[in-house]
Design a protein around this motif. Sequence first.
Motif, PDB file in Angstrom:
ATOM      1  N   PHE A 191       0.847  -1.196   0.000  1.00 20.37           N
ATOM      2  CA  PHE A 191       0.000   0.000   0.000  1.00 20.37           C
ATOM      3  C   PHE A 191       0.878   1.239   0.000  1.00 20.37           C
ATOM      4  O   PHE A 191       2.035   1.204   0.434  1.00 20.37           O
ATOM      5  N   PHE A 192       0.312   2.326  -0.479  1.00 20.11           N
ATOM      6  CA  PHE A 192       1.047   3.588  -0.512  1.00 20.11           C
ATOM      7  C   PHE A 192       0.076   4.753  -0.551  1.00 20.11           C
ATOM      8  O   PHE A 192      -0.929   4.714  -1.261  1.00 20.11           O
ATOM      9  N   THR A 193       0.371   5.782   0.234  1.00 21.63           N
ATOM     10  CA  THR A 193      -0.303   7.071   0.087  1.00 21.63           C
ATOM     11  C   THR A 193       0.755   8.154   0.166  1.00 21.63           C
ATOM     12  O   THR A 193       1.813   7.981   0.779  1.00 21.63           O
ATOM     13  N   GLU A 194       0.470   9.295  -0.454  1.00 22.19           N
ATOM     14  CA  GLU A 194       1.472  10.353  -0.576  1.00 22.19           C
ATOM     15  C   GLU A 194       1.783  11.034   0.755  1.00 22.19           C
ATOM     16  O   GLU A 194       2.841  11.640   0.896  1.00 22.19           O
ATOM     17  N   GLN A 195       0.880  10.943   1.717  1.00 20.10           N
ATOM     18  CA  GLN A 195       1.090  11.598   3.008  1.00 20.10           C
ATOM     19  C   GLN A 195       1.658  10.602   4.017  1.00 20.10           C
ATOM     20  O   GLN A 195       0.988  10.148   4.943  1.00 20.10           O
TER      21      GLN A 195
END
Length: 250
Positions: free
Chosen positions: A17-21
């Motif tokens: 998983f990845f999110t920019e924040q």
Amino acid sequence: MNYVNLDIQNGVGTVEFFTEQSNSLPGEILKKLAETITEAGGNPEIKVIVLKSGGDRTFCAGASFDELIAIETPERGKEFFMGFANVINAMRKAPKFVIGRLQGKSVGGGIGLAASVDYCFATKHSAIKLSELALGIGPFVVGPAIERKMGLSAMSQMGINPDEFYDPQWAQANGLFAKVCEDAEELDAAVEAQAKKLAAYNPEAMAELKKVFWRGTDHWDDLLSERAETSGKLVLSDFTRNFIQKFKNK
């Protein structure tokens, strides 16, 4: 840029998983993460699951502040925190071992994810902080997973000191990490070696052993739902809203 991916190679299902924040988790990503882990658990091609996040710094910064500040009702609050409950329960119920790969820091709900895998690798940069009390809520949803893995003493020590990072050596000594690696290269080698070994073992034996490891948690569907309701109410407090707004204005 936010995503949840499942990659299958040689019996190993890697959920990333990845999110920019800083890999903080909004409801949409939590939902997808729970669904993907459940999918991996039911896929006969997969013998072992690896949970990792993208990027080279923070493993998971916990709940998305943007989403927390947007919650307007207790019902919506519970729905959001059920996202973490569903991810934890997905790992608990998966009939396969889940290996955690933590390349960096974990905060709040990120520690809940780390505590819900069955075997966790980290690096010397993988400090942990249970920050919820500072926000005006508490580690209610992730608490059972952390207490199960680390014990009530360690969980309460972190919970009462929400501004303090605990180093990975402390986390290893208290049962959260199986091994602390020097860097990401060593981390990846250790995860790959462990996953390769597990993928060659008897799936039926591993499924039965996982039941033993998670014995006594059959009530967690109800327990984590109750905890999500508590957090969903507290997140509407003036204290929490003021804290998040001040944080976002920095």
